[in-house]
Design a protein around this motif. Structure first.
Motif, PDB file in Angstrom:
ATOM      1  N   ALA A 193       7.519 -32.817  17.475  1.00 49.25           N
ATOM      2  CA  ALA A 193       7.772 -34.222  17.776  1.00 49.25           C
ATOM      3  C   ALA A 193       7.176 -34.608  19.124  1.00 49.25           C
ATOM      4  N   TYR A 194       6.825 -35.895  19.252  1.00 49.24           N
ATOM      5  CA  TYR A 194       6.253 -36.403  20.495  1.00 49.24           C
ATOM      6  C   TYR A 194       6.930 -37.722  20.864  1.00 49.24           C
ATOM      7  N   VAL A 212       0.203 -42.280  12.129  1.00 53.22           N
ATOM      8  CA  VAL A 212       0.663 -40.902  12.259  1.00 53.22           C
ATOM      9  C   VAL A 212       2.070 -40.846  12.847  1.00 53.22           C
ATOM     10  N   LYS A 213       2.329 -41.661  13.871  1.00 55.09           N
ATOM     11  CA  LYS A 213       3.649 -41.590  14.510  1.00 55.09           C
ATOM     12  C   LYS A 213       4.753 -41.996  13.558  1.00 55.09           C
ATOM     13  N   TYR A 214       4.455 -42.980  12.683  1.00 59.03           N
ATOM     14  CA  TYR A 214       5.464 -43.401  11.717  1.00 59.03           C
ATOM     15  C   TYR A 214       5.640 -42.364  10.617  1.00 59.03           C
ATOM     16  N   ASP A 215       4.547 -41.752  10.196  1.00 58.81           N
ATOM     17  CA  ASP A 215       4.639 -40.687   9.190  1.00 58.81           C
ATOM     18  C   ASP A 215       5.492 -39.539   9.711  1.00 58.81           C
ATOM     19  N   TRP A 265      10.568 -37.410  15.993  1.00 61.86           N
ATOM     20  CA  TRP A 265      10.245 -38.312  17.093  1.00 61.86           C
ATOM     21  C   TRP A 265      11.185 -38.053  18.259  1.00 61.86           C
ATOM     22  N   LEU A 266      10.621 -38.167  19.447  1.00 61.56           N
ATOM     23  CA  LEU A 266      11.373 -38.024  20.685  1.00 61.56           C
ATOM     24  C   LEU A 266      11.736 -39.407  21.214  1.00 61.56           C
ATOM     25  N   PRO A 267      12.614 -39.491  22.222  1.00 60.31           N
ATOM     26  CA  PRO A 267      12.856 -40.797  22.839  1.00 60.31           C
ATOM     27  C   PRO A 267      11.532 -41.497  23.140  1.00 60.31           C
ATOM     28  N   ASN A 274      15.090 -44.870   7.626  1.00 59.77           N
ATOM     29  CA  ASN A 274      13.802 -44.500   7.046  1.00 59.77           C
ATOM     30  C   ASN A 274      13.643 -42.987   6.977  1.00 59.77           C
ATOM     31  N   THR A 275      14.112 -42.297   8.008  1.00 57.48           N
ATOM     32  CA  THR A 275      14.010 -40.840   8.029  1.00 57.48           C
ATOM     33  C   THR A 275      14.801 -40.225   6.882  1.00 57.48           C
ATOM     34  N   MET A 276      16.013 -40.694   6.685  1.00 62.44           N
ATOM     35  CA  MET A 276      16.837 -40.119   5.617  1.00 62.44           C
ATOM     36  C   MET A 276      16.305 -40.461   4.231  1.00 62.44           C
TER      37      MET A 276
END
Length: 406
Positions: free
Chosen positions: A211-212, A287-290, A297-299, A310-312
């Motif tokens: 994650a970034y 890419v960040k949304y994928d 994803w990080l803070p 969306n993640t779930m």
């Protein structure tokens, strides 16, 4: 089943427009023809960012049918420019003289002054007097945000508060708690970096994906970080990021400021610790949304709390939670504009007044607004209530646009 498919088709197609328009319902009448040719139907071609849904044609047909029933002599269509090439393709359109009527202006991408300065949009001063109801739907402050050289160059969208999209950090709170932080470390940048590093390790074990932390757009400035400086409050103009405006009204070069040096030092530390993707300048922004949809994803100064939903939906994770936080929350918020997004009339419009006729119709009633934004007819109301609050734009609609149904 056929009826349900039709409901979904109209809903998906109409909901594409929410990011572009906001308002509130009121009773009003439309203006006179203003010299329009009787019986002619004028195009209102709207340029927005994003991609059209697969059922766009059915949805926009419902909108145009309602316009026809209401006697508004316009036919609406929407052209979407993919986000990843939006700035470049928009510049080509504006410089090339492409014909369309309405441009959705996003001040953090290409601001109103820049577009007006290149002659790509027109002043509305000579037209708005014929649309008093449209003018009356926005406050004097909101109209102030549409000014260029002393004249109104756009119709505003209503933004009651913009701090949530300028200085927030979106955090996976389930991960934050799992790595030992009972609350967001709002008083310490070093503690936040520590939270990021521990979260990265945890998420890698959880998902197999590194994650970034991300900006909403690469050109965005670190508004979240600026809250921690002794010189705050100040504002760095977001679309170019080169102008720093201080609270006393003085203007400095951001790249020559101590604030920029502090930003650079902090992000160098984050980069050295592997918290920023090493290929961030070349990656497709999707890419960040994928990755976020997988839980990685990080803070970040992007996303919103609905990313947990969306993640779930898109991963095997079942207990994801997220929230917005700001550094040093006791400090004041910077609200630099009341109209971050606007709708401007193109200098290439076949009939500029057609754009205002459409906007006047759009804001004339909740029915019109909901049809264009949600396709919210009686038969879709309960379905819409179930669906719209599970989507990013719906959770932000009151907070960001000031739209209050009813």
């Amino acid at each position: 089943m056929k009826q349900v498919k039709k409901i979904f088709a109209i809903l998906l197609a109409a909901s594409m427009s929410l990011a572009a328009f906001s308002g509130c319902s009121s009773d009003s009448g439309s203006s006179d023809d203003g010299g329009n040719e009787e019986g002619k139907i004028y195009p209102v071609r709207i340029v927005q960012p994003g991609t059209l849904p697969t059922e766009y044609e059915e949805g926009i047909a419902a909108v145009n049918e309602k316009l026809k029933e209401d006697g508004v002599p316009v036919e609406v269509s929407v052209q979407r420019i993919p986000w990843d090439s939006y700035s470049e393709k928009l510049n080509l359109m504006l410089n090339g003289g492409d014909e369309f009527e309405l441009l959705h202006v996003m001040q953090d991408v290409k601001n109103l002054s820049a577009i007006a300065g290149m002659g790509a949009i027109i002043s509305l001063e000579d037209l708005l007097d014929d649309y008093p109801d449209l003018v009356g739907r926005f406050t004097d402050l909101e109209w102030q945000g549409t000014m260029y050289n002393g004249e109104r160059y756009a119709v505003p969208c209503s933004w009651h508060n913009f701090d949530n999209t300028m200085s927030y950090m979106t955090v996976r709170t389930d991960v934050m708690e799992a790595v030992g932080y009972d609350e967001f470390p709002s008083d310490s940048v070093d503690d936040l970096i520590d939270l990021m590093k521990k979260s990265q390790d945890y998420i890698l074990d959880e998902t197999g994906v590194k994650a970034y932390t991300w900006f909403h757009q690469n050109q965005d400035t670190a508004h979240w970080l600026h809250r921690t400086y002794d010189t705050y409050p100040f504002y760095v103009e977001n679309s170019l990021g080169i102008v720093l405006i201080r609270q006393d009204g003085t203007v400095d070069s951001f790249y020559e400021s101590e604030e920029f040096k502090n930003d650079a030092n902090t992000y160098k530390k984050m980069y050295d610790q592997g918290l920023i993707n090493p290929d961030v300048l070349n990656l497709d922004s999707q890419v960040k949304y994928d990755q976020a949809n997988l839980g990685a994803w990080l803070p970040s100064q992007t996303f919103d709390p609905n990313q947990a939903v969306n993640t779930m939906k898109n991963s095997d994770l079942t207990d994801v939670t997220a929230d917005w936080f700001v550094m040093e929350p006791d400090k004041p918020d910077v609200i630099y504009t009341y109209v971050q997004n606007l709708n401007a009339v193109s200098a290439t419009a076949e009939n500029p007044e057609a754009a205002l006729m459409f906007l006047d119709w759009l804001y004339d009633s909740q029915e019109n607004h909901d049809l264009f934004h949600y396709a919210q007819k009686a038969s879709t109301l309960r379905l819409l209530e179930t669906i719209r609050w599970s989507r990013c734009w719906a959770t932000m609609v009151t907070r960001c646009t000031g739209w209050i149904p009813g």
